[in-house]
Design a protein around this motif. Sequence first.
Motif, PDB file in Angstrom:
ATOM      1  N   GLY A  18      -1.486  -7.490   9.547  1.00 45.93           N
ATOM      2  CA  GLY A  18      -2.786  -7.180  10.117  1.00 45.93           C
ATOM      3  C   GLY A  18      -3.676  -8.405  10.205  1.00 45.93           C
ATOM      4  N   GLU A  69       0.826  -1.211   0.000  1.00 50.94           N
ATOM      5  CA  GLU A  69       0.000   0.000   0.000  1.00 50.94           C
ATOM      6  C   GLU A  69       0.865   1.268   0.000  1.00 50.94           C
ATOM      7  N   ALA A  94     -11.551  -2.470   8.976  1.00 46.90           N
ATOM      8  CA  ALA A  94     -10.709  -2.661  10.159  1.00 46.90           C
ATOM      9  C   ALA A  94     -11.600  -3.082  11.322  1.00 46.90           C
ATOM     10  N   ARG A 130      -2.511  -0.150   7.204  1.00 44.27           N
ATOM     11  CA  ARG A 130      -2.630  -1.581   7.526  1.00 44.27           C
ATOM     12  C   ARG A 130      -1.881  -1.870   8.831  1.00 44.27           C
ATOM     13  N   GLU A 169      -7.277  -5.133   2.572  1.00 43.22           N
ATOM     14  CA  GLU A 169      -8.706  -5.086   2.882  1.00 43.22           C
ATOM     15  C   GLU A 169      -9.084  -3.683   3.353  1.00 43.22           C
ATOM     16  N   ASN A 210       3.173  -2.143  11.095  1.00 45.48           N
ATOM     17  CA  ASN A 210       2.555  -2.039   9.771  1.00 45.48           C
ATOM     18  C   ASN A 210       2.757  -3.352   9.014  1.00 45.48           C
ATOM     19  N   THR A 240      -6.942  -3.218  14.229  1.00 42.43           N
ATOM     20  CA  THR A 240      -6.150  -3.874  13.187  1.00 42.43           C
ATOM     21  C   THR A 240      -6.880  -3.853  11.849  1.00 42.43           C
ATOM     22  N   ARG A 241      -6.103  -3.729  10.778  1.00 44.04           N
ATOM     23  CA  ARG A 241      -6.645  -3.862   9.423  1.00 44.04           C
ATOM     24  C   ARG A 241      -5.705  -4.742   8.624  1.00 44.04           C
ATOM     25  N   LYS A 242      -6.268  -5.738   7.997  1.00 39.17           N
ATOM     26  CA  LYS A 242      -5.466  -6.653   7.199  1.00 39.17           C
ATOM     27  C   LYS A 242      -5.057  -5.974   5.896  1.00 39.17           C
ATOM     28  N   ALA A 243      -3.812  -6.183   5.502  1.00 37.13           N
ATOM     29  CA  ALA A 243      -3.304  -5.596   4.266  1.00 37.13           C
ATOM     30  C   ALA A 243      -4.157  -6.023   3.080  1.00 37.13           C
TER      31      ALA A 243
END
Length: 642
Positions: A87, A61, A152, A173, A149, A84, A144-147
């Motif tokens: 996630g 990203e 979050a 992420r 996606e 980073n 958390t946010r998955k790379a």
Amino acid sequence: MTVEAKKETLGFQTEVKHLLHLMIHSLYSNKEIFLRELISNGSDAADKLRFEALSNDALYEGDPELKIRLDFDKDAKTITVSDNGIGMSRDEVQEHIGTIAKSGTKQFFERLTGDQAKDSELIGQFGVGFYSAFIVADKVTLTTRKAGEQEAVRWESTGEGEYTLETVEKPGRGTEIVLHLKEGEEEFLDGFRLRSIVKKFSDHISIPVVMDKEIPAETDEEGNETAPARVEEETVNSASALWTQSRDKISEEEYNEFYKHVGHDFQDPLTYVHSKVEGTNEYTLLLYVPSRAPFDLWDRDAKHGVKLYIRKVFITDDAEQLMPRYLRFIRGVIDADSLPLNVSREILQQSKQISAIKAGAVKKVLGLLESMAKDDAEKYATFWEQFGNVIKEGPVEDHKNKDRVANLLRFSSTHTDSAKQDVSLADYVSRMKEGQDKIYYVTADSFSAAKNSPHLEIFRKKGIEVLLLSDRVDEWLVSSLTEFDGKHLQSVAKGELDLEKFDSEEEKKEQEEVSKDYESVLKQIKEVLGDKVNDVKISHRLTDSPACLVTGAYDMSLNMERIMKEAGQSMNMMGMGGSKPTLEINPSHALVNAIKDEQDDERFADITNILFDQAILSEGGQLDDPAAFVHKLNALLQGLLK
């Protein structure tokens, strides 16, 4: 793009609640390890992103510089650990944070003693990771946010039984963990304190751990400000892969702390090997033997503990092809130089280079264990107590190294009659009697049953040592390990014993006379037992017991049949595929003498069946009709009382 808000309150798994309570009270004296655990998790998340991005660069990203950031806020009394890395999705948060998906959970709680020091060791052995945050925090917020996606998720809990999950927005992420510190934990709201913990526990993880550093304003000689005060991001740790450094530059403490990171363990390792292999297939390995067996040691689905890197880029921690299953307790890293960086897991499985690396790694580990066995018997005894049953899988699994593994094996034996497994096959061979050409052993479902097996009687009389095998894996071991140092391994409960060479001429003559004298009795016993037995013979292996059961030299042992039956295999306790045991009777025993002189057919049959059932029980077997056995035995005892 906005995400749809979704919040729910969920309950912890029962085991999590129990573990949190224990951990908060048992690990309080070593509370600074919370930071090591959270940084280790962040490092793993960065490694996983780096691997996934090999085939999908968009996951970065636009932010390819992986790092872990550490912040603190004295006013809010919070510490924030953020990364980073890869996630987590909502489902992954629930799987990894709300539950403990480890085999051995039940056994873990059964082994707790209530002693804080001992329980602290067990908790460390079990592994706590993220939950260690609650040692110092009374509330933890994870976002958390998955790379790759959009959505979050925020997880929050006070660690007392429930947690909330909420859909939120997060621009970057990765994972951010905010610890709301308890009263009395203000010592961690200090930059120097946090930096010292990072240097102590996480110095040699391979990505930077950064903190803000305040740079004061610069002034000239007259006191005029020439540059304003500012904050710069400072890397706190070395951020260099430990295994790439020269061994003489790494301290014992650094080796131990790196093990705790890569092994997710609280204790120092038992030993380790650090080696660089050069040539056409170059690689570096740093492999550790833990001091305690992990609780998922017997979980067939557990990931292996060796991480594969290619030129310091993490590839996988699930490379079964890097270490055979009988060495699945090994932790550490292997870093290859010559493999293609974009190698897939499928290619790994077929790679000749990986096969060569595996062979080299196994050779190093076996050499490490051999040195330990030779130079430090006490340490090796500790190793064997923890991992002996796993090593016993080696001759079955690793035919190429069967002889080397056989030298590492340890057993109990009649030489000491101790349950401690400290007799090597080489020890046994060195004590063999003159003329003895076999290594004798007996298998049973417990040490006590093995030690008291009637099959040992003649061996004790003649002073011949017998190995006492009572671990379940032993049956598979002896099915594969059939000889050692040119000596055949022989079960004392199977086939002919071939002990005539140790008999005197007088003993041989006496045996012949007894066999003739009992011909009719043997025939009558066989008629009573019918298809329960293959044959009935005079025993040359019994001195005290009235009878025993012997299987054919190539038949499955009765102990193995019992194990298979307990595992759900459909077979008769008394044989599989039509094989039946032979009943051997001891002509010098009073009960056998009594049956020889018995004229009443019904009473003869009762005594015969009692002898047979006793022989089954002495093998650790179960009777098809225990009530009938008790009835016959009581009738016999009542007759003696008249």
